[in-house]
Design a protein around this motif. Sequence first.
Motif, PDB file in Angstrom:
ATOM      1  N   TYR A  72      42.140  46.249  42.846  1.00 51.88           N
ATOM      2  CA  TYR A  72      43.181  46.045  43.936  1.00 51.88           C
ATOM      3  C   TYR A  72      43.985  47.379  44.006  1.00 51.88           C
ATOM      4  O   TYR A  72      44.853  47.760  43.288  1.00 51.88           O
ATOM      5  N   LEU A 112      47.692  47.557  44.231  1.00 54.51           N
ATOM      6  CA  LEU A 112      48.484  46.858  43.276  1.00 54.51           C
ATOM      7  C   LEU A 112      49.621  47.777  42.559  1.00 54.51           C
ATOM      8  O   LEU A 112      50.803  47.264  42.372  1.00 54.51           O
ATOM      9  N   ASP A 116      47.593  39.010  40.397  1.00 49.58           N
ATOM     10  CA  ASP A 116      46.492  40.014  40.696  1.00 49.58           C
ATOM     11  C   ASP A 116      46.066  40.972  39.104  1.00 49.58           C
ATOM     12  O   ASP A 116      45.200  41.337  39.008  1.00 49.58           O
ATOM     13  N   ASP A 137      44.186  38.814  37.053  1.00 48.23           N
ATOM     14  CA  ASP A 137      42.778  38.539  37.424  1.00 48.23           C
ATOM     15  C   ASP A 137      42.163  39.759  37.367  1.00 48.23           C
ATOM     16  O   ASP A 137      40.679  39.826  37.071  1.00 48.23           O
TER      17      ASP A 137
END
Length: 265
Positions: free
Chosen positions: A156, A159, A178, A181
Amino acid sequence: AYVEYDLKGKPKSVNLPYLPDNASEDLIIAVQGFLDHEVGHILFTDSSLLKSIAHDPQLAEMQNVLEDPFVEIMMRKRFPGSRQNLNSLYEFFINKLVKPRYETLEREHCTNPLAFFSTLMPCIVRSWAGFEVFTEFLEDKKHHYQPIVDKIEKLYPDLITRISSPVSTEQNIKNAMDVLDAIVHVPEDDYSEDDSEREYESEMEIKGSGKGDMSTRPSSGARGGSSASSDSGIPDVEGGDEMDESTKSADPMSDEEIASSESST
């Protein structure tokens, strides 16, 4: 310290650490910061959204860690005088709670980046949000948890930018999803078919020696212990909970006891 909510998700009370007669000046000042922090949750955390993730302890805990800088930023904007109280709390939090855990990992010659990331994450997210005291504290520690940060940035790319500029409880829930994950994600090109199972188990391992265990608290969700880990393999976050939940005991506690208590931020 923690906020207690009723069944409808409305704030019911703010609970603060018990102050014994011989409480140190540092603890007394820190409690003022605890209060400002928890008031921030009452004013700026959307408790109705927390109910939707209360069934998932790891997500609730991670969300709370990301929510903390958000409410503190909002408190500083709404009540500029809270800045001094929060700064005093940060010093207490680092010296009494985070630093001892970090030093324990170093003494044990821990080489697990996940263990360091879990221990330091409350500081890491505040550093990303521009809190200078945490940036300075982490300056010589980044190498311990950088592999986890690299995983987050690879999966990401935006992020950390999102985490550094929190705008709402809803956004922090998405960011928490996120982060979790990214932590458990194993890219396909990182392992061959023959050793995929071994590599995956190594990536997910947070049990055994205890060096990879993670635990923390959400301000309204499930609680985690310092040596507990999820059966699902998704880690809890260590050290994030003390700023939101100290003790529910009525007995006086020393600074050291409060520092060692596992609670919720």
